[in-house]
Design a protein around this motif. Structure first.
Motif, PDB file in Angstrom:
ATOM      1  N   GLU A 148       0.830  -1.206   0.000  1.00 33.32           N
ATOM      2  CA  GLU A 148       0.000   0.000   0.000  1.00 33.32           C
ATOM      3  C   GLU A 148       0.864   1.256   0.000  1.00 33.32           C
ATOM      4  O   GLU A 148       0.591   2.228  -0.701  1.00 33.32           O
ATOM      5  N   TRP A 149       1.909   1.242   0.803  1.00 34.78           N
ATOM      6  CA  TRP A 149       2.846   2.373   0.937  1.00 34.78           C
ATOM      7  C   TRP A 149       3.482   2.702  -0.410  1.00 34.78           C
ATOM      8  O   TRP A 149       3.599   3.872  -0.787  1.00 34.78           O
ATOM      9  N   SER A 150       3.868   1.690  -1.170  1.00 34.59           N
ATOM     10  CA  SER A 150       4.472   1.899  -2.493  1.00 34.59           C
ATOM     11  C   SER A 150       3.428   2.306  -3.533  1.00 34.59           C
ATOM     12  O   SER A 150       3.675   3.191  -4.357  1.00 34.59           O
ATOM     13  N   ASN A 151       2.284   1.646  -3.491  1.00 34.90           N
ATOM     14  CA  ASN A 151       1.236   1.942  -4.478  1.00 34.90           C
ATOM     15  C   ASN A 151       0.742   3.382  -4.386  1.00 34.90           C
ATOM     16  O   ASN A 151       0.261   3.948  -5.372  1.00 34.90           O
ATOM     17  N   ARG A 152       0.858   3.974  -3.196  1.00 28.07           N
ATOM     18  CA  ARG A 152       0.341   5.321  -2.991  1.00 28.07           C
ATOM     19  C   ARG A 152       1.074   6.358  -3.844  1.00 28.07           C
ATOM     20  O   ARG A 152       0.516   7.394  -4.178  1.00 28.07           O
ATOM     21  N   THR A 153       2.332   6.093  -4.190  1.00 32.10           N
ATOM     22  CA  THR A 153       3.123   7.106  -4.909  1.00 32.10           C
ATOM     23  C   THR A 153       3.776   6.608  -6.199  1.00 32.10           C
ATOM     24  O   THR A 153       4.177   7.428  -7.028  1.00 32.10           O
ATOM     25  N   LEU A 154       3.902   5.312  -6.362  1.00 35.90           N
ATOM     26  CA  LEU A 154       4.631   4.784  -7.519  1.00 35.90           C
ATOM     27  C   LEU A 154       3.668   4.172  -8.535  1.00 35.90           C
ATOM     28  O   LEU A 154       2.659   3.575  -8.168  1.00 35.90           O
ATOM     29  N   ASP A 155       4.020   4.278  -9.810  1.00 35.21           N
ATOM     30  CA  ASP A 155       3.133   3.829 -10.888  1.00 35.21           C
ATOM     31  C   ASP A 155       3.516   2.478 -11.471  1.00 35.21           C
ATOM     32  O   ASP A 155       2.658   1.658 -11.774  1.00 35.21           O
ATOM     33  N   THR A 156       4.820   2.249 -11.655  1.00 34.47           N
ATOM     34  CA  THR A 156       5.236   1.066 -12.400  1.00 34.47           C
ATOM     35  C   THR A 156       5.697  -0.056 -11.479  1.00 34.47           C
ATOM     36  O   THR A 156       6.151   0.182 -10.348  1.00 34.47           O
ATOM     37  N   ILE A 157       5.599  -1.276 -11.979  1.00 35.93           N
ATOM     38  CA  ILE A 157       6.078  -2.437 -11.235  1.00 35.93           C
ATOM     39  C   ILE A 157       7.567  -2.324 -10.980  1.00 35.93           C
ATOM     40  O   ILE A 157       8.062  -2.661  -9.902  1.00 35.93           O
ATOM     41  N   GLU A 158       8.299  -1.809 -11.974  1.00 30.14           N
ATOM     42  CA  GLU A 158       9.755  -1.661 -11.837  1.00 30.14           C
ATOM     43  C   GLU A 158      10.108  -0.736 -10.671  1.00 30.14           C
ATOM     44  O   GLU A 158      11.003  -1.045  -9.875  1.00 30.14           O
ATOM     45  N   GLU A 159       9.422   0.388 -10.564  1.00 30.30           N
ATOM     46  CA  GLU A 159       9.685   1.324  -9.461  1.00 30.30           C
ATOM     47  C   GLU A 159       9.420   0.674  -8.108  1.00 30.30           C
ATOM     48  O   GLU A 159      10.198   0.827  -7.163  1.00 30.30           O
ATOM     49  N   LYS A 160       8.331  -0.061  -8.032  1.00 30.88           N
ATOM     50  CA  LYS A 160       7.978  -0.716  -6.770  1.00 30.88           C
ATOM     51  C   LYS A 160       8.972  -1.812  -6.416  1.00 30.88           C
ATOM     52  O   LYS A 160       9.325  -2.000  -5.240  1.00 30.88           O
ATOM     53  N   GLN A 161       9.450  -2.522  -7.421  1.00 36.39           N
ATOM     54  CA  GLN A 161      10.447  -3.562  -7.183  1.00 36.39           C
ATOM     55  C   GLN A 161      11.772  -2.965  -6.714  1.00 36.39           C
ATOM     56  O   GLN A 161      12.462  -3.548  -5.869  1.00 36.39           O
ATOM     57  N   GLN A 162      12.131  -1.803  -7.240  1.00 35.98           N
ATOM     58  CA  GLN A 162      13.363  -1.130  -6.824  1.00 35.98           C
ATOM     59  C   GLN A 162      13.299  -0.732  -5.352  1.00 35.98           C
ATOM     60  O   GLN A 162      14.285  -0.876  -4.617  1.00 35.98           O
ATOM     61  N   VAL A 163      12.145  -0.244  -4.924  1.00 36.97           N
ATOM     62  CA  VAL A 163      11.979   0.121  -3.516  1.00 36.97           C
ATOM     63  C   VAL A 163      12.051  -1.126  -2.637  1.00 36.97           C
ATOM     64  O   VAL A 163      12.727  -1.134  -1.599  1.00 36.97           O
ATOM     65  N   ALA A 164      11.372  -2.190  -3.042  1.00 40.38           N
ATOM     66  CA  ALA A 164      11.397  -3.434  -2.271  1.00 40.38           C
ATOM     67  C   ALA A 164      12.814  -3.990  -2.187  1.00 40.38           C
ATOM     68  O   ALA A 164      13.259  -4.451  -1.117  1.00 40.38           O
ATOM     69  N   SER A 165      13.544  -3.934  -3.293  1.00 42.72           N
ATOM     70  CA  SER A 165      14.918  -4.431  -3.317  1.00 42.72           C
ATOM     71  C   SER A 165      15.819  -3.603  -2.404  1.00 42.72           C
ATOM     72  O   SER A 165      16.663  -4.144  -1.684  1.00 42.72           O
TER      73      SER A 165
END
Length: 224
Positions: free
Chosen positions: A200-217
């Motif tokens: 939820e925290w990532s979805n609130r500001t990021l659009d792409t799967i790649e961006e969200k994966q970078q944050v998780a990594s």
């Protein structure tokens, strides 16, 4: 692009997410605000950087008038639509560092989970002091920085990856110093732990799967 334009773009794009956010809808924070401020129906409340309007909504029945301000027009329009049944809330586009109000206008001022987006926190506190009545109360809730510089740097890097409109977290002692320099007496303070759900925290500001994966990594693999 300056910091405030980044804020406008991020919050305009994600205006609905801040209404539905479990972090921002958290009832314990809202109840704490009410308990500490002790509002009455003769008072006027200024809610700075209202976002999804959670504070404005929660306290509207306890005060005479709420002025909900935000830098982002689209966010404010969406919040006004969402809270249209609450008739004593006024909505104004306003910069927290340059408030469009006369001196000593409000008995109560709040700012919740927003100040880390302000480029000049001292200007923000100066403005709060200016528009607050002499015996008024100001309540600030925000994420704070760790005292360890290593951990503080890690947190800043993480937030900038997730949200380009993030500016800086201050430590508790830095906030206290700002209050004291601007003539605000500190009556109460409290640390609270907050659980963030990464998806939820990532979805609130990021659009792409790649961006969200970078944050998780970064969260999983960054060595500090």
């Amino acid at each position: 692009m300056d910091e405030k334009e980044k804020v406008r773009l991020v919050f305009a794009k994600n205006k609905q997410a801040y209404i539905s956010s479990s972090t921002h809808r958290k009832k314990s924070d809202l109840k704490l605000i009410e308990a500490w401020l002790q509002p009455t129906t003769t008072m006027r409340l200024l809610d700075i950087a209202t976002g999804g309007g959670h504070v404005a909504k929660h306290l509207s029945s306890s005060v005479a008038k709420v002025y909900a301000t935000d830098l982002t027009k689209e966010m404010l329009e969406n919040t006004k639509k969402h809270l249209q049944s609450f008739k004593n809330i006024e909505y104004l586009i306003a910069d927290a560092e340059q408030l469009p109000f006369l001196d000593h206008s409000f008995e109560l001022i709040t700012c919740r989970i927003a100040a880390h987006h302000f480029p000049h926190p001292e200007l923000f506190i100066q403005e709060v002091k200016r528009v607050l009545k002499p015996k008024g109360k100001f309540l600030l809730i925000d994420n704070i920085a760790p005292t360890s510089q290593i951990h503080r740097h890690f947190l800043h890097q993480l937030e900038k990856r997730r949200d380009e409109s993030h500016v800086n977290y201050l430590t508790m002692s830095e906030w206290k110093s700002l209050f004291q320099r601007n003539g605000l007496s500190i009556l109460k303070d409290k640390f609270q732990k907050k659980t963030l759900y990464v998806k939820e925290w990532s979805n609130r500001t990021l659009d792409t799967i790649e961006e969200k994966q970078q944050v998780a990594s970064f969260l999983l693999h960054k060595k500090i």
